[in-house]
Design a protein around this motif. Sequence first.
Motif, PDB file in Angstrom:
ATOM      1  N   ALA A 246       0.801  -1.123   0.153  1.00 16.09           N
ATOM      2  CA  ALA A 246       0.123  -0.169  -0.050  1.00 16.09           C
ATOM      3  C   ALA A 246       0.940   1.328   0.017  1.00 16.09           C
ATOM      4  N   ALA A 247       2.077   1.106   0.665  1.00 18.70           N
ATOM      5  CA  ALA A 247       2.851   2.451   0.972  1.00 18.70           C
ATOM      6  C   ALA A 247       3.608   2.626  -0.481  1.00 18.70           C
ATOM      7  N   ALA A 248       3.996   1.362  -1.153  1.00 22.06           N
ATOM      8  CA  ALA A 248       4.240   1.789  -2.559  1.00 22.06           C
ATOM      9  C   ALA A 248       3.468   2.209  -3.433  1.00 22.06           C
ATOM     10  N   SER A 249       2.298   1.675  -3.355  1.00 22.53           N
ATOM     11  CA  SER A 249       1.349   1.976  -4.174  1.00 22.53           C
ATOM     12  C   SER A 249       1.069   3.674  -4.179  1.00 22.53           C
ATOM     13  N   THR A 250       1.122   4.267  -2.779  1.00 21.76           N
ATOM     14  CA  THR A 250       0.933   5.568  -2.561  1.00 21.76           C
ATOM     15  C   THR A 250       2.078   6.312  -2.858  1.00 21.76           C
ATOM     16  N   ALA A 251       3.365   5.745  -2.835  1.00 27.86           N
ATOM     17  CA  ALA A 251       4.610   6.664  -3.327  1.00 27.86           C
ATOM     18  C   ALA A 251       4.367   6.867  -4.787  1.00 27.86           C
ATOM     19  N   SER A 252       3.960   5.795  -5.541  1.00 29.73           N
ATOM     20  CA  SER A 252       4.252   5.728  -6.912  1.00 29.73           C
ATOM     21  C   SER A 252       3.014   6.713  -7.664  1.00 29.73           C
ATOM     22  N   GLN A 253       2.076   6.850  -6.852  1.00 27.46           N
ATOM     23  CA  GLN A 253       0.751   7.458  -7.396  1.00 27.46           C
ATOM     24  C   GLN A 253       0.858   9.145  -6.919  1.00 27.46           C
ATOM     25  N   THR A 254       1.325   9.366  -5.704  1.00 30.59           N
ATOM     26  CA  THR A 254       1.186  10.594  -5.116  1.00 30.59           C
ATOM     27  C   THR A 254       2.293  11.320  -4.711  1.00 30.59           C
ATOM     28  N   ASP A 255       3.367  10.582  -4.697  1.00 32.27           N
ATOM     29  CA  ASP A 255       4.467  11.419  -4.249  1.00 32.27           C
ATOM     30  C   ASP A 255       5.694  11.733  -5.384  1.00 32.27           C
ATOM     31  N   VAL A 256       5.477  11.399  -6.512  1.00 27.44           N
ATOM     32  CA  VAL A 256       6.215  11.485  -7.624  1.00 27.44           C
ATOM     33  C   VAL A 256       5.632  12.028  -8.853  1.00 27.44           C
ATOM     34  N   ASP A 257       6.245  12.637  -9.558  1.00 27.14           N
ATOM     35  CA  ASP A 257       5.547  13.248 -10.945  1.00 27.14           C
ATOM     36  C   ASP A 257       7.019  13.034 -11.674  1.00 27.14           C
ATOM     37  N   PRO A 258       7.385  12.070 -12.187  1.00 24.39           N
ATOM     38  CA  PRO A 258       8.696  11.785 -12.793  1.00 24.39           C
ATOM     39  C   PRO A 258       8.783  12.155 -14.194  1.00 24.39           C
ATOM     40  N   ARG A 269       8.665   4.923 -14.850  1.00 24.13           N
ATOM     41  CA  ARG A 269       9.579   5.424 -13.727  1.00 24.13           C
ATOM     42  C   ARG A 269       8.346   5.166 -12.431  1.00 24.13           C
ATOM     43  N   ARG A 270       7.232   5.478 -12.517  1.00 21.37           N
ATOM     44  CA  ARG A 270       6.167   5.380 -11.513  1.00 21.37           C
ATOM     45  C   ARG A 270       6.151   3.792 -11.093  1.00 21.37           C
ATOM     46  N   GLN A 271       6.004   2.947 -12.053  1.00 22.05           N
ATOM     47  CA  GLN A 271       5.978   1.547 -11.983  1.00 22.05           C
ATOM     48  C   GLN A 271       7.497   0.983 -10.968  1.00 22.05           C
TER      49      GLN A 271
END
Length: 292
Positions: A246-258, A269-271
């Motif tokens: 769940a944390a990994a999904s949160t990071a990839s979807q909300t914490d980065v704009d690669p 890069r999100r993946q």
Amino acid sequence: MKPAPFAYHRPDSVDEAIALLAEHGYDAKLLAGGQSLVPAMNFRLAQPAVLIDLNRIPGLDAITESDGGVRIGTMVRQRVAERSTVIAARAPLITETLPWVAHAQIRNRGTVGGSIAHADPAAELPAVIVALGARLHLRGPGGARTVEAADFYTGLFGTALEPEEMLVEIEIPAAEPGTGFAFDEVSRRHGDFALAGVAARVRVDADGRCLSARIALLSVGEGPVLAANAEAALIGQVLTEDAIRAAASTASQTDVDPPGDIHATPAYRRQLVDVLIRRALPRAAEKARLAL
């Protein structure tokens, strides 16, 4: 190609180097290991009028124990840091990460401080020092000051260093009991710049619940990117597979704009962020449990 003409200085002390920086300002560049600067000069992407070589200055290559942590001089070679028993005992995340940095030939010459100050968004060490909560000791004409690693990076190849300042030492604080670390990245070939990478630090209590987390990502922004939402999602959780997913999904979807480039799209890069966090956090959590 060959570099544009430049004046060369080789000071014997930090004070002399700072005086040269104060004299020449934006026209000057500091030469540490030269593994990034010299190629840029040869292609004339960088054309400093003055080159200040730090390699003769004594004391900048020291590794010293400090209150359970470690202090690393800016001129410590990456290969020396990789093999240091002091760093392995007090900052094992650095030891784990350094084999991922370029190739051994580069690490023989490249310096810890040079990589940190160069601020390449695809470099490993900037993300690592942010994950570790390092303090960076700077010197300039006005004296010394200390900057937290998380506040040091200001944008693409940008740092809090003033034109007349230099980084002299990196201080890694002691890890609290129950703290574990892990690093991972993906690149096209080992030694290439990472397409994405993660430096993770977690602290757990006796019940395995997460007390704190720091997830620093590289090659997905203009500098090290903290996955703040993912970190918050982990607090108070037992670091199970579901919680980490769940944390990994949160990071990839909300914490980065690669960014995207010829090597990887933003979606890819999100993946990678998702996959790398799911790889790194279980290892960090296991080390944390062993460190109680």
